[in-house]
Design a protein around this motif. Structure first.
Motif: not given
Length: 96
Positions: A13, A16, A19
């Motif tokens: 998480r 992500a 990103c």
């Protein structure tokens, strides 16, 4: 304060989220640099060489900025971890 990363899911998480931020900043910076370099007219004429040189310059600048920012943040986290480890070594757990 940052949320603790305990499980594998927490790590995914966290990654992500980073990103998403990185891609969003890349889009924003690329658009900004392109507008500054080429102007707002989509039908404006520019040479292929100018586009190539500008694209390389834009991509190097953006990757350098994002890499530097993320590396600095990682270095701060590693520093915090090292300080915490040193503090734990100073105060050993009592033997029971």
């Amino acid at each position: 304060m940052a949320k603790d990363i305990i499980t594998h899911r927490d790590a995914l998480r966290h990654t992500a989220g980073r990103c998403v931020v990185s891609v969003g900043l890349t889009i924003l910076l690329t658009l900004s640099f392109c507008l500054l370099q080429f102007g707002a007219d989509p039908d404006g004429a520019v040479s292929a060489g100018f586009v190539t040189k500008s694209s390389i310059l834009i991509s190097v600048t953006i990757s350098g900025l994002l890499t530097g920012a993320l590396s600095y943040r990682s270095a701060l986290m590693m520093r915090e971890l090292a300080l915490t480890r040193a503090e734990l070594r100073r105060f050993p757990a009592p033997i029971t």
